[in-house]
Write a protein that holds these residues in place. Structure first.
Motif, PDB file in Angstrom:
ATOM      1  N   PRO A 119       0.800  -1.260  -0.026  1.00  0.00           N
ATOM      2  CA  PRO A 119      -0.040  -0.201  -0.002  1.00  0.00           C
ATOM      3  C   PRO A 119       0.834   1.301  -0.177  1.00  0.00           C
ATOM      4  O   PRO A 119       0.242   2.156   0.215  1.00  0.00           O
ATOM      5  N   ILE A 120       1.853   1.144   0.001  1.00  0.00           N
ATOM      6  CA  ILE A 120       2.981   2.488   0.079  1.00  0.00           C
ATOM      7  C   ILE A 120       2.926   3.270  -1.161  1.00  0.00           C
ATOM      8  O   ILE A 120       3.147   2.858  -2.213  1.00  0.00           O
ATOM      9  N   LEU A 121       2.449   4.640  -0.673  1.00  0.00           N
ATOM     10  CA  LEU A 121       2.398   5.518  -1.738  1.00  0.00           C
ATOM     11  C   LEU A 121       1.617   5.130  -3.279  1.00  0.00           C
ATOM     12  O   LEU A 121       2.270   5.375  -4.257  1.00  0.00           O
ATOM     13  N   LYS A 122       0.536   4.445  -3.022  1.00  0.00           N
ATOM     14  CA  LYS A 122      -0.407   4.154  -4.030  1.00  0.00           C
ATOM     15  C   LYS A 122      -1.514   5.330  -4.118  1.00  0.00           C
ATOM     16  O   LYS A 122      -1.983   5.773  -2.995  1.00  0.00           O
ATOM     17  N   TYR A 123      -2.013   5.547  -5.127  1.00  0.00           N
ATOM     18  CA  TYR A 123      -3.057   6.554  -5.517  1.00  0.00           C
ATOM     19  C   TYR A 123      -4.414   5.694  -5.239  1.00  0.00           C
ATOM     20  O   TYR A 123      -4.291   4.703  -5.408  1.00  0.00           O
ATOM     21  N   PRO A 124      -5.204   6.570  -4.876  1.00  0.00           N
ATOM     22  CA  PRO A 124      -6.708   5.874  -4.853  1.00  0.00           C
ATOM     23  C   PRO A 124      -7.154   5.579  -5.811  1.00  0.00           C
ATOM     24  O   PRO A 124      -6.831   5.920  -6.913  1.00  0.00           O
ATOM     25  N   VAL A 125      -8.000   4.584  -6.036  1.00  0.00           N
ATOM     26  CA  VAL A 125      -8.422   3.918  -7.204  1.00  0.00           C
ATOM     27  C   VAL A 125     -10.104   4.577  -7.433  1.00  0.00           C
ATOM     28  O   VAL A 125     -10.801   4.793  -6.366  1.00  0.00           O
ATOM     29  N   PRO A 126     -10.091   5.386  -8.408  1.00  0.00           N
ATOM     30  CA  PRO A 126     -11.362   6.227  -8.814  1.00  0.00           C
ATOM     31  C   PRO A 126     -12.500   5.459  -8.848  1.00  0.00           C
ATOM     32  O   PRO A 126     -12.421   4.275  -9.202  1.00  0.00           O
ATOM     33  N   ILE A 127     -13.465   5.981  -8.089  1.00  0.00           N
ATOM     34  CA  ILE A 127     -14.954   5.150  -7.993  1.00  0.00           C
ATOM     35  C   ILE A 127     -16.009   6.218  -8.208  1.00  0.00           C
ATOM     36  O   ILE A 127     -16.023   7.338  -7.832  1.00  0.00           O
ATOM     37  N   GLU A 128     -17.217   5.829  -9.061  1.00  0.00           N
ATOM     38  CA  GLU A 128     -18.124   6.597  -9.181  1.00  0.00           C
ATOM     39  C   GLU A 128     -19.429   6.347  -8.104  1.00  0.00           C
ATOM     40  O   GLU A 128     -19.864   5.079  -8.464  1.00  0.00           O
ATOM     41  N   LEU A 129     -19.669   7.292  -7.269  1.00  0.00           N
ATOM     42  CA  LEU A 129     -20.810   6.878  -6.494  1.00  0.00           C
ATOM     43  C   LEU A 129     -21.727   8.275  -6.445  1.00  0.00           C
ATOM     44  O   LEU A 129     -21.316   9.336  -6.421  1.00  0.00           O
ATOM     45  N   GLU A 130     -23.048   7.894  -6.649  1.00  0.00           N
ATOM     46  CA  GLU A 130     -23.864   8.990  -6.746  1.00  0.00           C
ATOM     47  C   GLU A 130     -24.662   9.133  -5.493  1.00  0.00           C
ATOM     48  O   GLU A 130     -24.799   8.257  -4.753  1.00  0.00           O
TER      49      GLU A 130
END
Length: 247
Positions: A138-149
């Motif tokens: 998990p070191i220096l990982k960008y978040p995974v984009p997610i679409e939530l309404e």
């Protein structure tokens, strides 16, 4: 009389089906903490069950055999005889209108591997829960984009696998203070924070290599100028090791 019978029938069917989750947990931007992270592991409404049944990823399932438990309560006590700690967590969430128009992401901490499902569809795999097992770094990982309404219910199902060990500090991870950051909903400020950390890491890394290289040259020059001084050989060898570690 008919209404009473209809009500009884509804309650009987509900009890028999054991349907899914309780009411959705309402989330707001006010729940964000440092660097615009919302720690989902601390929220109420989580359900837990040991096992690897893939049907538990579905949006609507019978949860009568599940127990109310947060991810922060996970521990090595759930391991099987092979040391494999495997199970599922489920939660139903709903975002309020304060999230309108905000780009969101999912951030995963800890080294355990997970498959994350949203409303029954695989959203992302962090590591590999299969055989062979591959832990997630998990070191220096960008978040995974997610679409939530906003104002829409989402069931998040997490299939996790973990092997706890005490040989290295990074692997000692199933503790409440670490599990607090197990899975997080993030805003754009968190992405900016990861970018800044990337820059600082590269700067510090470059400085470390540069200083180690200068010391390497200096001590081997002293060895060349003082061939009879064994202490310089020792220091030069140590500086060489430090340089290779820095690289």
């Amino acid at each position: 009389m008919m209404r009473f019978l209809a009500l009884c029938f509804f309650l009987l069917c509900s009890a028999h089906s054991g349907f899914a989750q309780d009411d959705a947990i309402m989330l707001s931007v006010d729940d964000f903490q440092t660097h615009q992270r919302l720690f989902l592991s601390q929220q109420e409404g989580w359900l837990f069950r040991q096992g690897n049944n893939i049907t538990w990823s579905k949006k609507a399932i019978d949860t009568s055999g599940w127990k109310k438990m947060k991810p922060t309560e996970l521990s090595p006590e759930f391991e099987d005889e092979t040391g494999r700690n495997e199970g599922w967590f489920r939660i139903k969430i709903r975002l309020d209108k304060s999230f309108e128009g905000m780009p969101l992401g999912v951030d995963r901490e800890l080294w355990m591997a997970t498959d994350i499902y949203v409303n029954g569809t695989l959203f992302h795999s962090f590591g590999d829960i299969g055989n062979p097992y591959t832990a997630y770094n998990p070191i220096l990982k960008y978040p995974v984009p997610i679409e939530l309404e906003p104002e829409k219910d989402y069931v998040i199902a997490i299939h996790f696998v973990d092997y706890e060990t005490t040989f290295t500090q990074r692997e000692i991870r199933l503790r409440p203070e670490n599990l607090k950051r197990f899975i997080n909903l993030t805003g754009p400020q968190y992405t900016d924070w990861v970018t800044e950390n990337y820059k600082q890491t590269h700067i510090y890394g470059t400085l470390s290599i540069g200083i180690s290289f200068l010391l390497f040259l200096l001590f081997w020059l002293l060895v060349f100028l003082n061939r009879k001084q064994k202490i310089f050989y020792l220091i030069a060898y140590l500086s060489t090791i430090v340089l290779f570690v820095a690289i």
